[in-house]
Design an enzyme around this catalytic site. Structure first.
Site, short mmCIF file in Angstrom:
data_model
loop_
_atom_site.label_atom_id
_atom_site.label_comp_id
_atom_site.label_asym_id
_atom_site.label_seq_id
_atom_site.Cartn_x
_atom_site.Cartn_y
_atom_site.Cartn_z
CE LYS A 52 -3.71 -2.47 2.33
NZ LYS A 52 -4.49 -2.75 3.53
CD GLN A 96 -3.26 -4.40 6.57
OE1 GLN A 96 -3.42 -3.34 5.98
NE2 GLN A 96 -3.59 -5.56 6.04
CG ASP A 119 -9.42 -0.15 5.02
OD1 ASP A 119 -9.06 -0.57 3.91
OD2 ASP A 119 -8.76 -0.28 6.07
N1 GUN Z 1 -6.47 -6.78 6.11
C1 GUN Z 1 -6.66 -7.50 4.98
N2 GUN Z 1 -7.19 -6.71 4.01
C2 GUN Z 1 -7.33 -5.49 4.54
C3 GUN Z 1 -7.79 -4.24 4.02
O1 GUN Z 1 -8.22 -4.11 2.87
N3 GUN Z 1 -7.76 -3.20 4.89
C4 GUN Z 1 -7.31 -3.32 6.16
N4 GUN Z 1 -7.33 -2.23 6.93
N5 GUN Z 1 -6.86 -4.45 6.67
C5 GUN Z 1 -6.87 -5.53 5.85
#
Ligand code: GUN
Length: 310
Positions: A52, A96, A119
């Site tokens: 990311k 996350q 998100d």
């Molecule tokens: N853990 C796995 N996929 C995601 C996501 O798209 N966002 C977040 N914040 N955590 C994750």
């Protein structure tokens, strides 16, 4: 043989779009910035977060990387989020998941300002999605809609079968696919559905989002169907490292002891389906690209006097 849907290429185009919009914002003195919070050192999470942050930098956006030890108290995380909510230089906040067991994920997600919920996990975002109001769409479902559109897969009148009812993929996707402008008829299968093939064989569009490697086999797929594989299952490779006869994957080349497998038995299903997404290189890159677009959406909404589109 199925047409292979190239998620990497579509994601690249979407990251380019995000970069252009970021440049337009910068001309107005706004640098889109995402706070990325990682608690602990889960290897998969470390890898996702790195992906990311790399994508943000590549599109000319900022990330504020916040790494916290696994034993961080929930209160500390809540006060960090309160500070980021109040900071106008931060447009988006991403915590996350999964979080360590002593931290309540729902409390953390709900503490994020809905205006910074890139998100799309906050109850306000989920409510807006259900009601068809503007808001942040969760990144993976949004990415799947873009893939279907870019690949020219007909959705109107199609029967979409989703395997998996998670809060971040299956459930929001079911609502989005049934939206009037997409107009699919949706079935959601889950662990209580019994024999899955009964449903999946009816699918014009089959979305596998169960988190079970190889769950969907060719006998469960209708000839010509579009098969979208959301699975990112890290399956162990023995012995670890390269040169072990495992199927080639970048992970092995890097000496890691796992490879990514989707929920779909790719080799078998590709012979029968009309379209298929590979793992890796299908849905995964789209999730990150949609995060960039959600951050742009947040930053544009924060522009005084309205959105600042290019
Ligand atoms: N853990 C796995 N996929 C995601 C996501 O798209 N966002 C977040 N914040 N955590 C994750």
């Amino acid at each position: 043989m199925a047409v292979v849907i190239d998620g990497r290429e579509t994601a690249r185009k979407k990251r380019e779009e995000a970069a252009l919009r970021a440049a337009a914002l910068k001309k107005r003195g706004i640098l889109p910035r995402l706070a990325v919070i990682l608690v602990g050192e889960d290897p998969a999470s470390l890898s996702y977060v790195a992906g990311k942050e790399k994508a943000l930098a590549g599109a000319g956006m900022e990330s504020r990387d916040i790494r916290l030890p696994a034993d961080t108290p929930e209160e500390e995380l809540l006060s960090l989020i309160a500070g980021l909510n109040a900071d106008p230089s931060v447009h988006g906040i991403l915590v996350q998941l999964p979080l360590p067991g002593h931290i309540g994920e729902d409390r953390i997600i709900t503490a994020i300002d809905p205006a910074k919920d890139v998100d799309g996990f906050h109850p306000v975002s989920a409510g807006n999605l259900v009601l068809g109001r503007p808001g942040f769409l969760p990144c993976t479902p949004r990415g799947i809609l873009v893939l279907l559109e870019e690949a020219g897969i007909p959705t109107r009148g199609a029967h979409a079968v989703i395997v998996g009812r998670s809060a971040i993929v299956g459930r929001p996707l079911a609502i989005l696919l049934a939206r009037r402008d997409i107009n699919a008829t949706v079935t959601v299968c889950h662990t209580g559905s019994g024999e899955l093939g009964r449903y999946t064989r009816q699918a014009d569009i089959l979305i596998a989002a169960a988190g079970k490697p190889g769950l969907i086999t060719a006998d469960m797929v209708k000839e010509g169907a579009a098969v979208i594989d959301v699975g990112v299952n890290r399956t162990p490779v023995f012995p670890p490292g390269p040169g072990n006869g495992a199927p080639p994957a970048p992970e092995n080349a890097a000496g890691k002891s796992y490879r990514l497998r989707g929920d779909v038995d790719y080799e078998g299903v590709a012979k029968k389906a009309g379209w298929i997404t590979p793992v890796p290189g299908g849905v995964g890159p789209m999730t990150i690209a949609m995060l960039l677009l959600n951050l742009i959406q947040a930053a544009e909404a924060a522009v005084p006097g309205g959105a600042a589109k290019a």
